[in-house]
Design a protein around this motif. Structure first.
Motif, PDB file in Angstrom:
ATOM      1  N   ASP A 141       0.822  -1.219   0.000  1.00 18.98           N
ATOM      2  CA  ASP A 141       0.000   0.000   0.000  1.00 18.98           C
ATOM      3  C   ASP A 141       0.855   1.268   0.000  1.00 18.98           C
ATOM      4  O   ASP A 141       0.378   2.333  -0.401  1.00 18.98           O
ATOM      5  CB  ASP A 141      -0.916   0.022   1.232  1.00 18.98           C
ATOM      6  CG  ASP A 141      -1.898  -1.132   1.246  1.00 18.98           C
ATOM      7  OD1 ASP A 141      -2.487  -1.415   0.191  1.00 18.98           O
ATOM      8  OD2 ASP A 141      -2.064  -1.751   2.317  1.00 18.98           O
ATOM      9  N   LEU A 142       2.111   1.161   0.448  1.00 19.40           N
ATOM     10  CA  LEU A 142       2.958   2.342   0.623  1.00 19.40           C
ATOM     11  C   LEU A 142       3.976   2.534  -0.489  1.00 19.40           C
ATOM     12  O   LEU A 142       4.486   3.639  -0.670  1.00 19.40           O
ATOM     13  CB  LEU A 142       3.685   2.253   1.975  1.00 19.40           C
ATOM     14  CG  LEU A 142       2.798   2.078   3.207  1.00 19.40           C
ATOM     15  CD1 LEU A 142       3.650   2.000   4.462  1.00 19.40           C
ATOM     16  CD2 LEU A 142       1.791   3.221   3.308  1.00 19.40           C
ATOM     17  N   GLY A 143       4.311   1.481  -1.197  1.00 15.28           N
ATOM     18  CA  GLY A 143       5.291   1.612  -2.278  1.00 15.28           C
ATOM     19  C   GLY A 143       6.216   0.409  -2.323  1.00 15.28           C
ATOM     20  O   GLY A 143       6.297  -0.378  -1.373  1.00 15.28           O
ATOM     21  N   GLU A 144       6.938   0.294  -3.421  1.00 14.32           N
ATOM     22  CA  GLU A 144       7.743  -0.910  -3.646  1.00 14.32           C
ATOM     23  C   GLU A 144       8.937  -1.036  -2.703  1.00 14.32           C
ATOM     24  O   GLU A 144       9.484  -2.123  -2.530  1.00 14.32           O
ATOM     25  CB  GLU A 144       8.235  -0.937  -5.095  1.00 14.32           C
ATOM     26  CG  GLU A 144       9.088   0.252  -5.484  1.00 14.32           C
ATOM     27  CD  GLU A 144       9.515   0.221  -6.934  1.00 14.32           C
ATOM     28  OE1 GLU A 144      10.392   1.019  -7.315  1.00 14.32           O
ATOM     29  OE2 GLU A 144       8.980  -0.610  -7.687  1.00 14.32           O
ATOM     30  N   THR A 145       9.357   0.052  -2.075  1.00 16.33           N
ATOM     31  CA  THR A 145      10.504  -0.024  -1.162  1.00 16.33           C
ATOM     32  C   THR A 145      10.105  -0.439   0.257  1.00 16.33           C
ATOM     33  O   THR A 145      10.974  -0.637   1.110  1.00 16.33           O
ATOM     34  CB  THR A 145      11.234   1.326  -1.086  1.00 16.33           C
ATOM     35  OG1 THR A 145      10.360   2.319  -0.530  1.00 16.33           O
ATOM     36  CG2 THR A 145      11.698   1.767  -2.463  1.00 16.33           C
ATOM     37  N   TRP A 146       8.794  -0.567   0.495  1.00 14.93           N
ATOM     38  CA  TRP A 146       8.316  -0.895   1.838  1.00 14.93           C
ATOM     39  C   TRP A 146       8.070  -2.400   1.967  1.00 14.93           C
ATOM     40  O   TRP A 146       7.601  -3.057   1.037  1.00 14.93           O
ATOM     41  CB  TRP A 146       7.023  -0.150   2.158  1.00 14.93           C
ATOM     42  CG  TRP A 146       7.239   1.311   2.413  1.00 14.93           C
ATOM     43  CD1 TRP A 146       7.326   2.305   1.476  1.00 14.93           C
ATOM     44  CD2 TRP A 146       7.408   1.928   3.684  1.00 14.93           C
ATOM     45  NE1 TRP A 146       7.536   3.520   2.085  1.00 14.93           N
ATOM     46  CE2 TRP A 146       7.594   3.322   3.448  1.00 14.93           C
ATOM     47  CE3 TRP A 146       7.412   1.466   4.994  1.00 14.93           C
ATOM     48  CZ2 TRP A 146       7.783   4.231   4.475  1.00 14.93           C
ATOM     49  CZ3 TRP A 146       7.598   2.367   6.020  1.00 14.93           C
ATOM     50  CH2 TRP A 146       7.790   3.737   5.761  1.00 14.93           C
ATOM     51  N   GLY A 147       8.393  -2.919   3.170  1.00 15.09           N
ATOM     52  CA  GLY A 147       8.161  -4.326   3.442  1.00 15.09           C
ATOM     53  C   GLY A 147       8.089  -4.571   4.934  1.00 15.09           C
ATOM     54  O   GLY A 147       8.223  -3.637   5.743  1.00 15.09           O
ATOM     55  N   PRO A 148       7.880  -5.830   5.338  1.00 11.67           N
ATOM     56  CA  PRO A 148       7.801  -6.154   6.771  1.00 11.67           C
ATOM     57  C   PRO A 148       9.058  -5.714   7.516  1.00 11.67           C
ATOM     58  O   PRO A 148      10.168  -5.816   6.997  1.00 11.67           O
ATOM     59  CB  PRO A 148       7.654  -7.685   6.775  1.00 11.67           C
ATOM     60  CG  PRO A 148       7.072  -8.008   5.439  1.00 11.67           C
ATOM     61  CD  PRO A 148       7.649  -7.015   4.486  1.00 11.67           C
ATOM     62  N   SER A 149       8.864  -5.241   8.734  1.00 10.95           N
ATOM     63  CA  SER A 149       9.983  -4.730   9.525  1.00 10.95           C
ATOM     64  C   SER A 149      10.914  -5.859   9.955  1.00 10.95           C
ATOM     65  O   SER A 149      10.489  -6.992  10.202  1.00 10.95           O
ATOM     66  CB  SER A 149       9.460  -3.996  10.761  1.00 10.95           C
ATOM     67  OG  SER A 149      10.522  -3.564  11.566  1.00 10.95           O
TER      68      SER A 149
END
Length: 264
Positions: free
Chosen positions: A77-85
């Motif tokens: 939902d936030l963008g391709e660079t975002w993922g699980p912490s």
């Protein structure tokens, strides 16, 4: 037969018993009919219930854990660079673990650190932690179910912080000092009520020396459910990420709530 026996009045056997039964039946009929004497009505006081004791047909059912989990946002939902912490950012302990003299400012630092804006709510909740692998930001997101009045009270308090805690000094362990500034954040017209602030903390870390941390704290209420998020990074936080999380997250929560009501 004596004269006394002749004068004694005659009583039919069992007449008193028959009369007593008939009288009892008559009294019972009057009580059941509700149209007897006013005295019978007066001896049965009406039972009243306070509005708080009455069930509220309009109150939506609390989210189940599965529904709350389904309403979370994801890195997609936030963008391709975002993922699980991959774990909590070190700046949370280094810069946010502090206190302040003013009670509201002290509470703000506590909320930023614990992420419990609404306190320890008893209803089901779900959380998500996401990392921006390119920019180093971290977003923590949670869904809480609680009484709408309590949620609104916390949102109203959040809205006062740019005035009451616009600029204050925080105190960390070992004599550390934090320069803290609070400004308002305008959120999308989402949910039933919303509020957001941007907190800038200037301090010193063991690894990087003097640094500036920026954290967006935002919350939105939808019925008896609310989303809260913190979006923080060393340097300048991307406000568009905060706004996207609020907009997408509120729409998803609203849809999950609608589906839940349809199933009840």
């Amino acid at each position: 037969m004596t004269d006394r026996e002749r004068c004694r009045p005659y009583r039919a056997p069992g007449l008193a018993s028959v009369f007593a039964v008939a009288l009892a039946l008559a009294v019972s009929a009057c009580s059941a009919g509700g149209r007897g004497t006013g005295r019978a009505d007066a001896t049965a006081p009406a039972t009243t219930r306070s509005p708080a004791a009455l069930p509220s047909a309009a109150a939506p059912p609390a989210l189940t854990p599965a529904q709350a989990q389904a309403a979370l946002i994801t890195g997609a939902d936030l963008g391709e660079t975002w993922g699980p912490s991959l774990g909590a950012a070190t700046w949370r302990d280094e810069l946010l673990k502090a206190t302040a003299e003013h009670s509201d400012c002290r509470r703000l630092l506590d909320v930023l650190y614990t992420e419990e804006l609404f306190g320890a709510a008893p209803a089901p909740r779900a959380t998500a932690a996401l990392d921006d692998r390119a920019g180093g930001a971290q977003l923590h997101y949670r869904i809480t179910s609680y009484r709408a009045a309590e949620l609104d009270r916390a949102l109203a308090w959040l809205g006062t912080l740019p005035d009451t805690c616009g600029h204050f000094t925080g105190e960390a362990g070992r004599g550390g000092v934090r320069d803290v500034r609070v400004t308002g954040v305008t959120l999308p017209e989402a949910g039933d009520a919303r509020q957001g602030v941007r907190v800038t903390v200037t301090g010193t870390t063991a690894d990087a020396g003097p640094v500036v941390l920026t954290v967006d704290l935002a919350a939105v209420r939808t019925g008896d459910d609310a989303i809260t998020l913190t979006n923080g990074t060393l340097g300048e936080a991307a406000e568009d990420v905060t706004l996207t999380a609020v907009e997408v997250g509120t729409a998803r929560l609203t849809e999950i709530r609608r589906q839940g009501r349809a199933q009840v």
